[in-house]
Design a protein around this motif. Structure first.
Motif, PDB file in Angstrom:
ATOM      1  N   ARG A  27      -3.472   2.305 -10.385  1.00  0.00           N
ATOM      2  CA  ARG A  27      -4.729   2.495  -9.668  1.00  0.00           C
ATOM      3  C   ARG A  27      -5.437   1.155  -9.416  1.00  0.00           C
ATOM      4  O   ARG A  27      -5.989   0.924  -8.351  1.00  0.00           O
ATOM      5  CB  ARG A  27      -5.638   3.437 -10.457  1.00  0.00           C
ATOM      6  N   THR A  71       0.831   3.976  -2.902  1.00  0.00           N
ATOM      7  CA  THR A  71       0.428   5.348  -2.596  1.00  0.00           C
ATOM      8  C   THR A  71       1.378   6.321  -3.289  1.00  0.00           C
ATOM      9  O   THR A  71       0.946   7.286  -3.923  1.00  0.00           O
ATOM     10  CB  THR A  71       0.411   5.596  -1.078  1.00  0.00           C
ATOM     11  N   GLN A  74     -11.390   3.772   1.089  1.00  0.00           N
ATOM     12  CA  GLN A  74     -10.227   4.193   0.306  1.00  0.00           C
ATOM     13  C   GLN A  74     -10.238   3.534  -1.071  1.00  0.00           C
ATOM     14  O   GLN A  74      -9.946   4.177  -2.079  1.00  0.00           O
ATOM     15  CB  GLN A  74      -8.933   3.791   1.032  1.00  0.00           C
ATOM     16  N   ASN A 117       0.762   6.125  -7.055  1.00  0.00           N
ATOM     17  CA  ASN A 117      -0.482   6.784  -7.450  1.00  0.00           C
ATOM     18  C   ASN A 117      -0.333   8.306  -7.442  1.00  0.00           C
ATOM     19  O   ASN A 117      -0.934   8.993  -8.269  1.00  0.00           O
ATOM     20  CB  ASN A 117      -1.618   6.342  -6.528  1.00  0.00           C
ATOM     21  N   GLU A 136     -12.612   5.259  -3.339  1.00  0.00           N
ATOM     22  CA  GLU A 136     -12.085   6.545  -3.802  1.00  0.00           C
ATOM     23  C   GLU A 136     -11.026   6.352  -4.898  1.00  0.00           C
ATOM     24  O   GLU A 136     -11.062   7.019  -5.929  1.00  0.00           O
ATOM     25  CB  GLU A 136     -11.477   7.293  -2.609  1.00  0.00           C
ATOM     26  N   VAL A 137     -10.093   5.425  -4.672  1.00  0.00           N
ATOM     27  CA  VAL A 137      -9.017   5.197  -5.634  1.00  0.00           C
ATOM     28  C   VAL A 137      -9.563   4.649  -6.949  1.00  0.00           C
ATOM     29  O   VAL A 137      -9.102   5.004  -8.032  1.00  0.00           O
ATOM     30  CB  VAL A 137      -7.944   4.243  -5.047  1.00  0.00           C
ATOM     31  N   SER A 138     -10.566   3.794  -6.840  1.00  0.00           N
ATOM     32  CA  SER A 138     -11.079   3.119  -8.042  1.00  0.00           C
ATOM     33  C   SER A 138     -12.056   3.961  -8.852  1.00  0.00           C
ATOM     34  O   SER A 138     -12.472   3.545  -9.937  1.00  0.00           O
ATOM     35  CB  SER A 138     -11.758   1.807  -7.642  1.00  0.00           C
ATOM     36  N   GLU A 141       0.830  -1.207   0.000  1.00  0.00           N
ATOM     37  CA  GLU A 141       0.000   0.000   0.000  1.00  0.00           C
ATOM     38  C   GLU A 141       0.864   1.256   0.000  1.00  0.00           C
ATOM     39  O   GLU A 141       0.582   2.215  -0.725  1.00  0.00           O
ATOM     40  CB  GLU A 141      -0.932   0.009   1.218  1.00  0.00           C
ATOM     41  N   PHE A 147      -3.490  -0.833  -6.755  1.00  0.00           N
ATOM     42  CA  PHE A 147      -3.707  -0.122  -5.495  1.00  0.00           C
ATOM     43  C   PHE A 147      -5.099  -0.441  -4.941  1.00  0.00           C
ATOM     44  O   PHE A 147      -5.256  -0.755  -3.759  1.00  0.00           O
ATOM     45  CB  PHE A 147      -3.529   1.376  -5.743  1.00  0.00           C
ATOM     46  N   THR A 148      -6.093  -0.397  -5.803  1.00  0.00           N
ATOM     47  CA  THR A 148      -7.458  -0.731  -5.374  1.00  0.00           C
ATOM     48  C   THR A 148      -7.517  -2.157  -4.843  1.00  0.00           C
ATOM     49  O   THR A 148      -8.111  -2.416  -3.789  1.00  0.00           O
ATOM     50  CB  THR A 148      -8.450  -0.566  -6.544  1.00  0.00           C
TER      51      THR A 148
END
Length: 135
Positions: free
Chosen positions: A99, A86, A114, A89, A117-119, A82, A102-103
């Motif tokens: 992304r 981060t 979170q 990203n 939001e990221v996705s 993560e 990360f998702t």
């Protein structure tokens, strides 16, 4: 005898071409990842993580950030994955591959808000399944 040498050369030719196309930094980075992979295979996670930490700040492409995160994921170290994602990203905010990984990591950590939001920007992409899963 000569045909055996030709066969060996033909087998090595793609490796030579591939390695010649890399910069010194890419070659060194790749070699360190290979070492990390071997250490992970041998369950030497502390040594693997030390090498990953040493190359984190030398990452200069989205692919390299993802490669490091993948190794952390293989060791079930989602917290470190993560952290590196981060950074990736922030550095590559338009990169859907960063992304999406990360998702996925955030979903594994059950950080659903979170992940949602990221996705958000994955909605109409090939990674829209992760967007839907984060909802």
């Amino acid at each position: 005898m000569i045909s055996a040498v030709k066969k060996i050369l033909l087998l090595l030719l793609p490796l030579l071409i591939f390695s010649c196309g890399m910069t010194v930094e890419e070659s060194s980075f790749t070699a360190k990842l290979d070492t990390v992979d071997q250490l992970i295979f041998q369950s030497q996670f502390n040594d693997a993580q030390k090498i990953l930490k040493s190359i984190e700040n030398k990452s200069y492409s989205a692919f390299q950030f993802i490669a490091i995160a993948k190794r952390y994921i293989n060791m079930q170290n989602f917290e470190s994955a993560e952290k590196i994602l981060t950074k990736a990203n922030k550095k590559y905010p338009q990169n859907n591959e960063v992304r999406s990984v990360f998702t996925w990591v955030l979903l594994q950590e059950q950080k659903y808000d979170q992940a949602c939001e990221v996705s958000e920007k994955l909605k109409d992409t090939a990674y829209s399944g992760l967007y839907a899963e984060s909802r």
